[in-house]
Design an enzyme around this catalytic site. Structure first.
Site, PDB file in Angstrom:
ATOM      1  N   GLU A   1      62.975  61.975  79.377  1.00 20.16           N
ATOM      2  CA  GLU A   1      62.007  60.876  79.255  1.00 20.16           C
ATOM      3  C   GLU A   1      62.386  59.831  80.312  1.00 20.16           C
ATOM      4  O   GLU A   1      63.475  59.245  80.251  1.00 20.16           O
ATOM      5  CB  GLU A   1      62.088  60.257  77.858  1.00 20.16           C
ATOM      6  CG  GLU A   1      61.101  59.124  77.677  1.00 20.16           C
ATOM      7  CD  GLU A   1      61.206  58.453  76.308  1.00 20.16           C
ATOM      8  OE1 GLU A   1      62.323  58.153  75.863  1.00 20.16           O
ATOM      9  OE2 GLU A   1      60.152  58.235  75.692  1.00 20.16           O
TER      10      GLU A   1
ATOM     11  N   GLU B   1      66.254  43.168  71.000  1.00 19.69           N
ATOM     12  CA  GLU B   1      66.836  41.916  71.510  1.00 19.69           C
ATOM     13  C   GLU B   1      66.317  41.598  72.911  1.00 19.69           C
ATOM     14  O   GLU B   1      66.617  40.554  73.466  1.00 19.69           O
ATOM     15  CB  GLU B   1      68.370  41.997  71.479  1.00 19.69           C
ATOM     16  CG  GLU B   1      69.017  43.044  72.375  1.00 19.69           C
ATOM     17  CD  GLU B   1      69.052  44.451  71.772  1.00 19.69           C
ATOM     18  OE1 GLU B   1      68.114  44.841  71.035  1.00 19.69           O
ATOM     19  OE2 GLU B   1      70.008  45.185  72.084  1.00 19.69           O
ATOM     20  N   ARG B   2      65.519  42.522  73.492  1.00 17.48           N
ATOM     21  CA  ARG B   2      65.072  42.276  74.871  1.00 17.48           C
ATOM     22  C   ARG B   2      63.839  41.389  74.943  1.00 17.48           C
ATOM     23  O   ARG B   2      63.630  40.691  75.916  1.00 17.48           O
ATOM     24  CB  ARG B   2      64.787  43.606  75.569  1.00 17.48           C
ATOM     25  CG  ARG B   2      66.083  44.346  75.817  1.00 17.48           C
ATOM     26  CD  ARG B   2      65.855  45.569  76.666  1.00 17.48           C
ATOM     27  NE  ARG B   2      66.500  46.716  76.046  1.00 17.48           N
ATOM     28  CZ  ARG B   2      66.221  47.970  76.326  1.00 17.48           C
ATOM     29  NH1 ARG B   2      65.291  48.255  77.206  1.00 17.48           N
ATOM     30  NH2 ARG B   2      66.844  48.941  75.725  1.00 17.48           N
TER      31      ARG B   2
ATOM     32  N   SER C   1      64.812  55.120  71.022  1.00 17.99           N
ATOM     33  CA  SER C   1      65.157  56.319  71.784  1.00 17.99           C
ATOM     34  C   SER C   1      65.744  57.400  70.854  1.00 17.99           C
ATOM     35  O   SER C   1      66.235  57.093  69.765  1.00 17.99           O
ATOM     36  CB  SER C   1      66.159  55.960  72.877  1.00 17.99           C
ATOM     37  OG  SER C   1      67.269  55.319  72.305  1.00 17.99           O
TER      38      SER C   1
ATOM     39  N   CYS D   1      55.699  55.266  74.339  1.00 23.83           N
ATOM     40  CA  CYS D   1      56.166  56.561  73.827  1.00 23.83           C
ATOM     41  C   CYS D   1      55.052  57.595  73.861  1.00 23.83           C
ATOM     42  O   CYS D   1      55.302  58.774  73.706  1.00 23.83           O
ATOM     43  CB  CYS D   1      56.684  56.412  72.413  1.00 23.83           C
ATOM     44  SG  CYS D   1      55.378  55.958  71.288  1.00 23.83           S
TER      45      CYS D   1
ATOM     46  N   LYS E   1      64.830  44.102  62.247  1.00 24.99           N
ATOM     47  CA  LYS E   1      65.763  43.903  63.371  1.00 24.99           C
ATOM     48  C   LYS E   1      65.004  44.320  64.623  1.00 24.99           C
ATOM     49  O   LYS E   1      64.978  45.486  64.990  1.00 24.99           O
ATOM     50  CB  LYS E   1      67.013  44.769  63.167  1.00 24.99           C
ATOM     51  CG  LYS E   1      68.280  44.276  63.821  1.00 24.99           C
ATOM     52  CD  LYS E   1      68.192  44.069  65.317  1.00 24.99           C
ATOM     53  CE  LYS E   1      68.197  45.327  66.123  1.00 24.99           C
ATOM     54  NZ  LYS E   1      67.874  45.108  67.558  1.00 24.99           N
TER      55      LYS E   1
ATOM     56  N   PHE F   1      61.748  47.742  72.318  1.00 23.91           N
ATOM     57  CA  PHE F   1      61.236  46.639  73.130  1.00 23.91           C
ATOM     58  C   PHE F   1      59.786  46.849  73.547  1.00 23.91           C
ATOM     59  O   PHE F   1      59.090  45.901  73.882  1.00 23.91           O
ATOM     60  CB  PHE F   1      62.105  46.471  74.395  1.00 23.91           C
ATOM     61  CG  PHE F   1      61.764  47.456  75.485  1.00 23.91           C
ATOM     62  CD1 PHE F   1      60.759  47.177  76.397  1.00 23.91           C
ATOM     63  CD2 PHE F   1      62.406  48.687  75.578  1.00 23.91           C
ATOM     64  CE1 PHE F   1      60.414  48.090  77.393  1.00 23.91           C
ATOM     65  CE2 PHE F   1      62.062  49.604  76.552  1.00 23.91           C
ATOM     66  CZ  PHE F   1      61.059  49.300  77.463  1.00 23.91           C
TER      67      PHE F   1
HETATM   68  P1  NAD Z   1      66.486  51.793  71.999  1.00 19.28           P
HETATM   69  O1  NAD Z   1      66.788  53.042  71.263  1.00 19.28           O
HETATM   70  O2  NAD Z   1      67.392  51.368  73.095  1.00 19.28           O
HETATM   71  O3  NAD Z   1      66.443  50.549  70.973  1.00 19.28           O
HETATM   72  C1  NAD Z   1      65.699  50.603  69.792  1.00 19.28           C
HETATM   73  C2  NAD Z   1      66.374  49.704  68.758  1.00 19.28           C
HETATM   74  O4  NAD Z   1      67.671  50.224  68.476  1.00 19.28           O
HETATM   75  C3  NAD Z   1      66.559  48.261  69.211  1.00 19.28           C
HETATM   76  O5  NAD Z   1      66.264  47.402  68.149  1.00 19.28           O
HETATM   77  C4  NAD Z   1      68.012  48.207  69.599  1.00 19.28           C
HETATM   78  O6  NAD Z   1      68.582  46.934  69.417  1.00 19.28           O
HETATM   79  C5  NAD Z   1      68.655  49.211  68.672  1.00 19.28           C
HETATM   80  N1  NAD Z   1      69.834  49.843  69.256  1.00 19.28           N
HETATM   81  C6  NAD Z   1      70.098  50.024  70.576  1.00 19.28           C
HETATM   82  N2  NAD Z   1      71.281  50.633  70.733  1.00 19.28           N
HETATM   83  C7  NAD Z   1      71.783  50.839  69.493  1.00 19.28           C
HETATM   84  C8  NAD Z   1      72.983  51.457  69.009  1.00 19.28           C
HETATM   85  N3  NAD Z   1      73.890  51.971  69.823  1.00 19.28           N
HETATM   86  N4  NAD Z   1      73.160  51.525  67.678  1.00 19.28           N
HETATM   87  C9  NAD Z   1      72.249  51.014  66.842  1.00 19.28           C
HETATM   88  N5  NAD Z   1      71.099  50.423  67.250  1.00 19.28           N
HETATM   89  C10 NAD Z   1      70.866  50.341  68.560  1.00 19.28           C
HETATM   90  O7  NAD Z   1      64.974  51.925  72.507  1.00 19.28           O
HETATM   91  P2  NAD Z   1      64.187  50.958  73.475  1.00 19.28           P
HETATM   92  O8  NAD Z   1      64.718  51.103  74.854  1.00 19.28           O
HETATM   93  O9  NAD Z   1      64.081  49.611  72.889  1.00 19.28           O
HETATM   94  O10 NAD Z   1      62.724  51.608  73.395  1.00 19.28           O
HETATM   95  C11 NAD Z   1      62.322  52.681  74.200  1.00 19.28           C
HETATM   96  C12 NAD Z   1      62.454  53.991  73.473  1.00 19.28           C
HETATM   97  O11 NAD Z   1      61.723  53.937  72.254  1.00 19.28           O
HETATM   98  C13 NAD Z   1      61.854  55.147  74.237  1.00 19.28           C
HETATM   99  O12 NAD Z   1      62.703  56.264  74.106  1.00 19.28           O
HETATM  100  C14 NAD Z   1      60.524  55.408  73.539  1.00 19.28           C
HETATM  101  O13 NAD Z   1      60.019  56.711  73.644  1.00 19.28           O
HETATM  102  C15 NAD Z   1      60.886  55.082  72.144  1.00 19.28           C
HETATM  103  N6  NAD Z   1      59.708  54.778  71.356  1.00 19.28           N
HETATM  104  C16 NAD Z   1      59.286  55.731  70.491  1.00 19.28           C
HETATM  105  C17 NAD Z   1      58.139  55.510  69.754  1.00 19.28           C
HETATM  106  C18 NAD Z   1      57.641  56.545  68.802  1.00 19.28           C
HETATM  107  O14 NAD Z   1      56.770  56.237  68.038  1.00 19.28           O
HETATM  108  N7  NAD Z   1      58.175  57.753  68.798  1.00 19.28           N
HETATM  109  C19 NAD Z   1      57.445  54.306  69.885  1.00 19.28           C
HETATM  110  C20 NAD Z   1      57.921  53.345  70.775  1.00 19.28           C
HETATM  111  C21 NAD Z   1      59.070  53.596  71.507  1.00 19.28           C
END
Ligand code: NAD
Length: 497
Positions: free
Chosen positions: A381, A174-175, A224, A279, A171, A147
């Site tokens: 984090e 969704e937020r 994450s 991140c 994909k 998101f």
């Molecule tokens: P998230 O892991 O909750 O969601 C990321 C994606 O995974 C979304 O599209 C979501 O719909 C999907 N998802 C969520 N739960 C799932 C599940 N159980 N099974 C399969 N798919 C699922 O992350 P977020 O809250 O949207 O973003 C924040 C996180 O992203 C933080 O941890 C941040 O550090 C990380 N991030 C990392 C980078 C990097 O380059 N390393 C860059 C941006 C964000």
């Protein structure tokens, strides 16, 4: 109330299941977003497969021309896109425009497709034998994005994947799906054949459908760490190529000789910009020596207390709200835990109320001092506007602390001393390092990726690693014998020996 639809084969398609999308500045539900089931994901895969044979054969220069037009459309629509990002994510308009500009850099890199796909050629590697390596596309590939950068992170992936000759299914989170969808619509407007890029919104069900589909050859994930690890293990188990970028805990080291005023300004932006939901956000300041720690606290406090916080869509602000009530409550829980663990809470952002936006998901900038490595505010984090100060006695201790942490996304050192900076760059176990640069996010022609549990996979995102990720190499060795020559059968292994 509008429902944000999928974009499959150029068509807007809805689903029975939906999720609420909030305006985090008011706390109100402003849209619904369709959540794809397996059949909807399969529709996108089928469209991509049907488009692939022609797209694969389309000259790279023609693919690049579409990216040129896409870049122009993105620039022409900057204000509209930034508004949508800000509305659903909560970040300030200026910050939203900044992420879009960094995303456009990746489109610019993709415009170099004819150059980056030239391959490698060696003439006369043996008698009348020439050899070359081709970069060929993988087929249908998919990206799953977080998101916190609804424009930039998807743009890390699909412009490059597409100019490499692949068809792409995105994909997004969704937020905050609206800006991501608008950007994909602009790519079709730029002339991309319809099935080459589809957007399916959704949750775990859609992601699992992408993981399980044998037609999807590669997955790029950013989010994450727990989900990154899941996608990496499930995807690779099925023979897919996977790059899965995860969470972070980024430390800034302050040496006693750092230029303090510049360092404080750099830390303010890096810790509290985008409400800490980056991140690459700096969430730990490691001060080498008591003197610099005391001076840092003294200078940070008035700046944190003076942060201009409000609805992201208003101009002239430093910080908006967190993305959801759950995110705000999670961060508040960490602040409670930090207090309970004995860290010194110097500025408390809990309970902030923004006049006119009392129901928004706001939290003020928060500062902890005298944090120690076993506290959850240090290990985890937090992904919110919380900066922790850890005090150490030497650069070596600071580096040990960082190297012992499970994450290794970004880090930086503030110093005037070249020797310290050089040692830090050489020895630190982190993928992206800044010297007097707080957010060392690589430009589009270098690749982005962390170490340790910040990245699962071998290749980093975008840039040269992105080209490698979205292509497979084919080594071709070709002989055209001269008509008059006849070679006897050779049973020894062919060599130039
Ligand atoms: P998230 O892991 O909750 O969601 C990321 C994606 O995974 C979304 O599209 C979501 O719909 C999907 N998802 C969520 N739960 C799932 C599940 N159980 N099974 C399969 N798919 C699922 O992350 P977020 O809250 O949207 O973003 C924040 C996180 O992203 C933080 O941890 C941040 O550090 C990380 N991030 C990392 C980078 C990097 O380059 N390393 C860059 C941006 C964000």
């Amino acid at each position: 109330m509008t429902t944000i639809t999928h974009l499959i084969n150029g068509e807007h398609i809805s689903s029975e299941r939906t999720a609420d999308v909030y305006n985090p500045s008011t706390g109100e539900v402003i849209h619904r977003v369709a959540l794809a089931d397996c059949a909807t994901v399969q529709q996108a895969i089928d469209a991509a497969q049907a488009a692939y044979p022609a797209w694969r054969k389309t000259p790279a220069a023609k693919r690049a021309q579409i990216m040129f037009r896409f870049k122009q459309l993105l620039e022409a629509n900057e204000a509209r896109i930034a508004q949508l990002i800000s509305l659903e994510h909560g970040k300030t308009l200026e910050d939203a425009a900044g992420e879009l500009k960094r995303g456009i850099e990746n489109v610019e890199f993709a415009c170099a497709a004819p150059e980056i796909l030239k391959g490698e050629y060696s003439r006369n590697v043996g008698p009348n034998i020439d050899a070359w390596s081709d970069f060929q596309p993988l087929g249908v590939v998919a990206g799953i994005t977080p998101f916190n950068f609804p424009a930039m992170v998807p743009l890390w992936m699909y412009p490059l994947a597409i100019v490499c000759g692949n068809c792409f299914i995105l994909k997004p989170s969704e937020r905050d799906p609206s800006s991501t969808l608008l950007i994909a619509e602009l790519l079709l407007e730029a002339g991309l054949p319809k099935g080459v890029m589809s957007v399916v919104h959704g949750d775990k069900e859609a992601v699992d459908a992408l993981i399980e589909a044998p037609q999807v050859k590669a997955l790029s994930f950013v989010g994450s760490t727990s989900i990154a690890e899941y996608i990496y293990s499930e995807g690779t188990k099925r023979g897919k190529r996977v790059q899965a970028l995860g969470g972070a805990k980024n430390h800034a080291v302050l040496m006693p000789d750092a230029d303090l005023d510049n360092t404080v300004n750099a830390l303010m932006g890096a810790a509290y910009g985008s409400c800490g939901e980056r991140c690459m956000a700096i969430s730990v300041a490691v001060c080498v020596g008591e003197q610099i720690a005391d001076a840092l606290v003294q200078k940070l406090v008035p700046q944190i207390q003076g942060l201009k916080i409000g609805a992201g869509t208003n101009t002239g602000l430093d910080m908006g709200p967190l993305v959801t009530a759950a995110a705000r409550d999670r961060v508040t829980g960490y602040i409670d835990a930090g207090v309970a663990a004995g860290a010194e809470l110097v500025v408390d952002g809990r309970g902030l109320s923004v006049p006119g936006n009392e129901t928004g998901f706001f939290l003020g900038g928060t500062l902890f001092d005298k944090v120690s490595p076993e506290m959850s505010i240090y290990t985890d984090e937090i992904f919110g506007p919380v900066l922790c100060i850890v005090r150490v006695d030497s650069l070596e201790q600071a580096m040990q602390l960082i190297n012992d942490h499970e994450y290794g996304n970004g880090t930086c050192i503030f110093t005037r001393d070249g020797e310290s900076a050089r040692l830090f760059c050489d020895e630190i176990e982190v993928g992206m390092v800044g010297v007097n640069v707080p957010l060392p996010v690589p430009v589009a022609y270098h690749s982005f990726g962390g170490w340790k549990r910040s990245l699962f996979g071998d290749l980093h995102a975008y840039g040269p690693d992105g080209v490698r990720f979205y292509t497979k190499r084919k080594a071709i060795t070709q002989r055209w014998p001269q008509r008059a020559s006849h070679e006897a059968a050779q049973f020894a292994f062919p060599s130039n020996g």
